[in-house]
Design a protein around this motif. Structure first.
Motif, short mmCIF file in Angstrom:
data_model
loop_
_atom_site.label_atom_id
_atom_site.label_comp_id
_atom_site.label_asym_id
_atom_site.label_seq_id
_atom_site.Cartn_x
_atom_site.Cartn_y
_atom_site.Cartn_z
N LEU A 2 0.86 -1.17 0.00
CA LEU A 2 0.00 0.00 0.00
C LEU A 2 0.90 1.23 0.00
O LEU A 2 1.72 1.40 0.90
N ARG A 3 0.75 2.02 -1.00
CA ARG A 3 1.53 3.26 -1.11
C ARG A 3 0.58 4.43 -0.97
O ARG A 3 -0.52 4.42 -1.54
N ILE A 4 1.01 5.41 -0.24
CA ILE A 4 0.21 6.61 -0.06
C ILE A 4 0.98 7.78 -0.65
O ILE A 4 2.11 8.07 -0.23
N GLY A 5 0.39 8.41 -1.65
CA GLY A 5 1.04 9.51 -2.35
C GLY A 5 1.09 10.77 -1.51
O GLY A 5 0.51 10.86 -0.42
N ALA A 6 1.78 11.78 -2.04
CA ALA A 6 1.94 13.05 -1.33
C ALA A 6 0.60 13.70 -1.02
O ALA A 6 0.44 14.36 -0.02
N GLY A 7 -0.39 13.48 -1.88
CA GLY A 7 -1.71 14.05 -1.66
C GLY A 7 -2.60 13.20 -0.77
O GLY A 7 -3.75 13.53 -0.53
N GLY A 8 -2.08 12.06 -0.30
CA GLY A 8 -2.83 11.19 0.59
C GLY A 8 -3.63 10.11 -0.12
O GLY A 8 -4.34 9.34 0.52
N GLU A 9 -3.52 10.02 -1.45
CA GLU A 9 -4.27 9.01 -2.18
C GLU A 9 -3.58 7.64 -2.06
O GLU A 9 -2.39 7.50 -2.34
N PRO A 10 -4.32 6.62 -1.61
CA PRO A 10 -3.74 5.28 -1.48
C PRO A 10 -3.68 4.57 -2.83
O PRO A 10 -4.54 4.77 -3.70
N ARG A 11 -2.64 3.79 -3.02
CA ARG A 11 -2.50 2.98 -4.24
C ARG A 11 -2.01 1.60 -3.83
O ARG A 11 -0.97 1.48 -3.18
N LEU A 12 -2.75 0.58 -4.20
CA LEU A 12 -2.41 -0.80 -3.88
C LEU A 12 -1.64 -1.41 -5.04
O LEU A 12 -2.08 -1.32 -6.20
N SER A 13 -0.50 -2.03 -4.77
CA SER A 13 0.25 -2.74 -5.80
C SER A 13 0.74 -4.06 -5.22
O SER A 13 0.91 -4.21 -4.02
N PHE A 14 0.93 -5.02 -6.10
CA PHE A 14 1.33 -6.36 -5.67
C PHE A 14 2.79 -6.60 -6.00
O PHE A 14 3.24 -6.34 -7.11
N PHE A 15 3.52 -7.15 -5.03
CA PHE A 15 4.92 -7.54 -5.23
C PHE A 15 4.96 -8.84 -6.05
O PHE A 15 5.81 -9.03 -6.91
N TRP A 16 4.01 -9.73 -5.78
CA TRP A 16 3.97 -11.05 -6.41
C TRP A 16 2.53 -11.52 -6.42
O TRP A 16 1.79 -11.30 -5.46
N ARG A 17 2.12 -12.13 -7.53
CA ARG A 17 0.77 -12.67 -7.62
C ARG A 17 0.83 -14.06 -8.24
O ARG A 17 1.48 -14.26 -9.27
N LEU A 18 0.13 -15.00 -7.63
CA LEU A 18 0.11 -16.38 -8.12
C LEU A 18 -0.40 -16.44 -9.56
O LEU A 18 0.18 -17.14 -10.40
N ALA A 19 -1.46 -15.73 -9.87
CA ALA A 19 -2.04 -15.78 -11.22
C ALA A 19 -1.02 -15.35 -12.27
O ALA A 19 -0.94 -15.95 -13.35
N ASP A 20 -0.22 -14.33 -11.97
CA ASP A 20 0.81 -13.88 -12.91
C ASP A 20 1.88 -14.94 -13.10
O ASP A 20 2.36 -15.18 -14.21
#
Length: 71
Positions: A2-20
């Motif tokens: 979970l990354r939170i930008g300078a403006g406070g907007e959250p962004r979810l990203s995956f390090f690893w995914r089984l489907a990929d």
């Protein structure tokens, strides 16, 4: 992650995914025999451990006995 930008907007990203990982394996399957798989695993593990063994102080490791440690 979970990354939170300078403006406070959250962004979810995956390090690893089984489907990929499954999709990648299906697109480029391993076609070797057991001996080639063993050699590839050995070489990959040696490279992975080797690049993490760089330290300017004494280094120790404790293994749990799980599947990763058994490998």
């Amino acid at each position: 992650m979970l990354r939170i930008g300078a403006g406070g907007e959250p962004r979810l990203s995956f390090f690893w995914r089984l489907a990929d990982t499954v999709a990648e394996a299906r697109a480029d399957p391993f076609l070797g025999d057991e001996a080639e798989a063993e050699t590839l695993l050995h070489d990959t593990l040696m490279q992975a451990v080797g690049c993490r063994m760089l330290a300017d102080v004494p280094l120790g490791a404790f293994l749990s006995g799980g599947i990763d440690s058994s490998t």
